[in-house]
Design an enzyme around this catalytic site. Sequence first.
Site, short mmCIF file in Angstrom:
data_model
loop_
_atom_site.label_atom_id
_atom_site.label_comp_id
_atom_site.label_asym_id
_atom_site.label_seq_id
_atom_site.Cartn_x
_atom_site.Cartn_y
_atom_site.Cartn_z
N LYS A 83 -48.92 -49.83 -26.97
CA LYS A 83 -47.56 -49.17 -28.39
C LYS A 83 -48.17 -49.68 -29.46
O LYS A 83 -48.61 -51.02 -30.06
CB LYS A 83 -46.00 -50.14 -28.42
CG LYS A 83 -45.14 -49.00 -28.43
CD LYS A 83 -43.93 -49.73 -28.24
CE LYS A 83 -42.54 -48.44 -28.39
NZ LYS A 83 -42.04 -49.83 -28.00
O1 G3P Z 1 -38.26 -50.66 -28.88
C1 G3P Z 1 -37.80 -50.35 -29.41
C2 G3P Z 1 -36.20 -49.99 -30.36
O2 G3P Z 1 -35.51 -49.11 -29.14
C3 G3P Z 1 -35.55 -50.68 -30.43
O3 G3P Z 1 -34.64 -50.42 -30.52
O4 G3P Z 1 -32.07 -51.44 -30.96
O5 G3P Z 1 -33.67 -52.75 -31.79
O6 G3P Z 1 -33.12 -50.63 -33.44
P1 G3P Z 1 -33.74 -51.31 -31.93
#
Ligand code: G3P
Length: 217
Positions: A83
């Site tokens: 990533k």
């Molecule tokens: O892993 C990336 C993403 O899914 C992060 O989510 O909830 O931290 O905005 P969030």
Amino acid sequence: MKLFVDTGSIKDIEAVAALGILDGVTTNPSLLAKEPGDFRQNLKRICDIVKGPVSGEVTATDVAGMLRQGREIAKIDDHMVVKVPLTRDGIRACKTLSGEGIRVNVTLVFSAAQAILAAKAGATFVSPFVGRLDDIATNGMDLIREIVDIYDNYEFATEVLVASCRHPIHIVEAARMGADICTCPPAVIDQMFNHPLTSIGLEKFLADWEKSQAARV
Ligand code: G3P
């Protein structure tokens, strides 16, 4: 549509994998920072549990560092996906790593223009963050529709991996739009199971069955 779980917790990944509906895992530095032990060993354990793509993110911000870390991450297991953030260095690293046959997930994507760059750099996955857009009063799902339409227009091979999912409606809308993948925290996957009529219906079936059996004794 494929369903990934967005966590670094081995316990949570084992629980979702046991359901038999899990296609992959995404992690990020914030999620892996919460887990004890060496992150490489943790990623290897995740790959042993889930025979699907497992994203591990670089923390370098320059292209040389991203390439070094990306190649190390890719060596952990054949299931690993590297990533990288949507920056100029990230796009350069994506192009090089993809050219070496390493699968790349371009993350921190918040606009269709950024998603075009990721596809042109040969990303295997692009990760638009819908919940974080919703958080700033911008409809995250509108972005998914735009990206799906654009990728369809040009038959880009990059898969749309809807990230930052906060509730089951994000998943349902993503599926209706034809997004390839949703990655969700374990709690959101749990929520997908819930419907009060399922619980009430099951309770009634079992009560009727027990009543009929008792009457036969
Ligand atoms: O892993 C990336 C993403 O899914 C992060 O989510 O909830 O931290 O905005 P969030």
